[in-house]
Design a protein around this motif. Sequence first.
Motif, PDB file in Angstrom:
ATOM      1  N   LEU A 145     -12.159   5.913   5.801  1.00 17.63           N
ATOM      2  CA  LEU A 145     -11.019   6.009   6.034  1.00 17.63           C
ATOM      3  C   LEU A 145     -10.291   6.971   4.975  1.00 17.63           C
ATOM      4  O   LEU A 145      -9.435   7.897   5.401  1.00 17.63           O
ATOM      5  N   ARG A 146     -11.012   7.249   3.780  1.00 12.33           N
ATOM      6  CA  ARG A 146     -10.743   8.458   2.975  1.00 12.33           C
ATOM      7  C   ARG A 146     -10.948   9.795   3.549  1.00 12.33           C
ATOM      8  O   ARG A 146     -10.043  10.971   3.565  1.00 12.33           O
ATOM      9  N   ARG A 147     -11.882  10.058   4.315  1.00 13.54           N
ATOM     10  CA  ARG A 147     -12.517  10.983   5.089  1.00 13.54           C
ATOM     11  C   ARG A 147     -11.574  11.545   6.049  1.00 13.54           C
ATOM     12  O   ARG A 147     -11.225  12.640   6.676  1.00 13.54           O
ATOM     13  N   ASP A 148     -10.661  10.303   6.655  1.00 15.22           N
ATOM     14  CA  ASP A 148      -9.673  10.646   7.605  1.00 15.22           C
ATOM     15  C   ASP A 148      -8.536  10.922   7.064  1.00 15.22           C
ATOM     16  O   ASP A 148      -7.411  10.639   7.679  1.00 15.22           O
ATOM     17  N   VAL A 203     -10.092  -4.217  11.604  1.00 17.66           N
ATOM     18  CA  VAL A 203      -9.808  -4.032   9.887  1.00 17.66           C
ATOM     19  C   VAL A 203      -9.311  -2.723   9.727  1.00 17.66           C
ATOM     20  O   VAL A 203      -8.460  -2.444   8.777  1.00 17.66           O
ATOM     21  N   ASN A 204     -10.192  -1.711  10.341  1.00 17.76           N
ATOM     22  CA  ASN A 204      -9.709  -0.451  10.084  1.00 17.76           C
ATOM     23  C   ASN A 204      -8.249  -0.021  10.324  1.00 17.76           C
ATOM     24  O   ASN A 204      -7.621   0.604   9.462  1.00 17.76           O
ATOM     25  N   ASP A 205      -7.827  -0.393  11.369  1.00 14.15           N
ATOM     26  CA  ASP A 205      -6.303  -0.296  11.726  1.00 14.15           C
ATOM     27  C   ASP A 205      -5.472  -0.975  10.879  1.00 14.15           C
ATOM     28  O   ASP A 205      -4.392  -0.582  10.093  1.00 14.15           O
ATOM     29  N   VAL A 206      -5.764  -2.201  10.220  1.00 10.74           N
ATOM     30  CA  VAL A 206      -4.906  -2.952   9.391  1.00 10.74           C
ATOM     31  C   VAL A 206      -4.835  -2.063   7.836  1.00 10.74           C
ATOM     32  O   VAL A 206      -3.857  -2.060   7.268  1.00 10.74           O
ATOM     33  N   MET A 207      -6.063  -1.775   7.601  1.00 10.16           N
ATOM     34  CA  MET A 207      -6.301  -1.335   6.230  1.00 10.16           C
ATOM     35  C   MET A 207      -5.522   0.174   6.183  1.00 10.16           C
ATOM     36  O   MET A 207      -5.092   0.623   5.129  1.00 10.16           O
ATOM     37  N   THR A 208      -5.509   0.669   7.288  1.00 12.38           N
ATOM     38  CA  THR A 208      -4.837   2.059   7.324  1.00 12.38           C
ATOM     39  C   THR A 208      -3.301   1.976   7.012  1.00 12.38           C
ATOM     40  O   THR A 208      -2.575   2.439   6.487  1.00 12.38           O
ATOM     41  N   LEU A 209      -2.967   0.795   7.912  1.00 11.43           N
ATOM     42  CA  LEU A 209      -1.532   0.432   7.803  1.00 11.43           C
ATOM     43  C   LEU A 209      -1.038   0.175   6.327  1.00 11.43           C
ATOM     44  O   LEU A 209       0.145   0.481   5.883  1.00 11.43           O
ATOM     45  N   LEU A 210      -1.752  -0.817   5.677  1.00 11.65           N
ATOM     46  CA  LEU A 210      -1.760  -1.305   4.365  1.00 11.65           C
ATOM     47  C   LEU A 210      -1.925   0.044   3.318  1.00 11.65           C
ATOM     48  O   LEU A 210      -1.044  -0.022   2.477  1.00 11.65           O
ATOM     49  N   ALA A 211      -2.440   0.859   3.358  1.00  9.72           N
ATOM     50  CA  ALA A 211      -2.588   2.187   2.724  1.00  9.72           C
ATOM     51  C   ALA A 211      -1.364   2.938   2.868  1.00  9.72           C
ATOM     52  O   ALA A 211      -0.876   3.697   1.999  1.00  9.72           O
ATOM     53  N   GLU A 212      -0.880   3.134   3.990  1.00 13.11           N
ATOM     54  CA  GLU A 212       0.364   3.720   4.279  1.00 13.11           C
ATOM     55  C   GLU A 212       1.600   2.981   3.941  1.00 13.11           C
ATOM     56  O   GLU A 212       2.749   3.911   3.673  1.00 13.11           O
ATOM     57  N   ASN A 213       1.709   1.807   4.045  1.00 14.60           N
ATOM     58  CA  ASN A 213       2.727   1.044   3.699  1.00 14.60           C
ATOM     59  C   ASN A 213       2.273  -0.005   2.459  1.00 14.60           C
ATOM     60  O   ASN A 213       2.372  -1.289   3.190  1.00 14.60           O
ATOM     61  N   PRO A 214       2.178   0.178   1.543  1.00 16.88           N
ATOM     62  CA  PRO A 214       1.369  -0.793   0.509  1.00 16.88           C
ATOM     63  C   PRO A 214       2.312  -2.168   0.506  1.00 16.88           C
ATOM     64  O   PRO A 214       1.961  -3.256  -0.211  1.00 16.88           O
TER      65      PRO A 214
END
Length: 622
Positions: free
Chosen positions: A503-506, A535-546
């Motif tokens: 995710l960090r690389r993206d 999981v990747n999609d959910v973690m991305t959403l949480l990172a962008e909208n904590p």
Amino acid sequence: MSEYDYENLGLVAGLEIHQQLDTETKLFCGCPTELRDPEESSRTFTRYLHPTRSELGEIDEAALEESQIDREFEYLGYDSTCLVEADDEPPHRLDGEAQQVVLEIAQLLDMDVVDQAHIMRKIVVDGSNTSGFQRSTLVATGGEIQTSDGPVGVEDLMLEEESAQRVEEREDGVTFSLDRLGIPLVEIGTSPDISSPEQAREAAERIGMLLRSTGHVKRGLGTIRQDVNVSIEDGARVEMKGVQSLDDIDDLVRLEVGRQVELLDIRDELQSRDAEVGEVQDVTDVFEGTESGVIEGALDSGGKVTAVPLFGFDGLVGREIQPDRRLGTELSDHAKRHGAGGIFHTDELPAYGVTEEEVDALRDAVDAGEEDAVAIVAASPEVADGAIEAAAERAAVAIEAVPEETRGANEDGTSGYLRPLPGAARMYPETDVPPVDLDPTEVETPELLTEKVERYQSEFSLGAGLAEQVAYGRRMPLFERAVETGADPTFVAGLVESTVTELRRDDVPVENLDDEHFLAVIALVTDGELAKEGVNDVMTLLAENPELTAEEAVEEAGLSGVDDEEVREAVVEVVERNEEQVEEEGMGAFSGLMGECMGSLRGKADGDLVSQLLREEIQKRA
């Protein structure tokens, strides 16, 4: 620079490791230990600091030199800043959590804990402490670590308060942020048992591993700093401060040895020439009408040019002692401490707009011959006088010896002068905090990271590489919390290491994810409410909208779970759509259809379930 025979040179080195502890509150108050964005600052105040005398009436030399630089210190406060941090209220009692962690560290270092900890004040007037001193206490002595080149003793373990964070250097002072001030910090000082650059690095790595084994130290840039003390026979003890990376330690030691070797050669050559430092003089008249931008700018602002003749120094001021650093750089470092931008010297002139005619006139003005050098400073009158005197004093030392001093580590492995070595005169008792009785008997010795790696492989069946990544990673405590809840260790390990890296690389802002985000997602997967594939999609959403909960992120991503029957219906639809291919290829069609099924379900179903159902449907028709 070539490798040296360190044994023949008499290399002696030691380390001071400074590590922030990851506690809830600061060492002497209840404020949080989280760093803030300086833009969040809600108030500021300023201070001027000066040194005080020790119990014996002495003033520390390093503090005295620091106080001679007239600077205003500005401090950024936040909504969490308290009166203790501003030095408007006495410190509270020593933090209990920090005490427990430092006692764990003492056990890992095999040290003898003192019966009672007495808090001391260490004078620091560079602005990094609002009070003008740092509070520090001795916790343990007499430890040892092992290296491949033999044991290295650990002399002392200190518990201290971290300094304020430097935000901005200004012409008239420095701005500090108070968010870091007071974070608990351990200082580990080794004996001077290190005899090579490689051993210095290995010792630092070993201590770092022991510290991280507690699971209660902060991670990331600036949370751990290494100071390295180096000397060689006929040289001097030099303390190099602020090494940020373990990768730099061996280079720093190697280049400091080279610097001292070169300075000793310069000393011998200067003595053979009967070199001496002349009197400081005003040479402003020499540069009237100069085309040198630096000098012209100083003179136009009402400044002057001061010079010092260095008799017998010709060719030696410009001699390289470290990559891109010369004896002249050493003189310049001292001049900069008094506000000058640096010095010019005749080993590098004519240059910088200074002409050959001006150089000849400069030599004539100070009675310097061809075998001599001249250093000059162009600045305001008060700065020029102080700066050239400082440069002259450093030149005089070069004739006699390598000076003992504190230096700042540079990223390229070189170092620059900071201040004289501090002495005992900067320490005196803290009268506002009572002594603390220490009892190490109830403290459990933490499991070493090396032992964790072995346990993760045997207990959780992790591969050697993944086990090491997790054990040494910053989310090791999170991994252990998660597996205690019954989560699949392999899945959790992949999430906290591989998934985060991906995710960090993206360019996903993974720094916004806290432990609770991870634990909530892991719980959803464990309970079958979220497929691993989502999981990747959910973690991305949480990172962008904590601010979202894990459940809300799942809903927003359209990944709400489906029951087994819905999954089977989706699989059947894909198989029937490709019935001809299934009849011709049988299980050979599995791989292509598996991708189509997963795409159809869009991460809503676990891959293992989809695989099982797809195999069943193909076998029915093959």
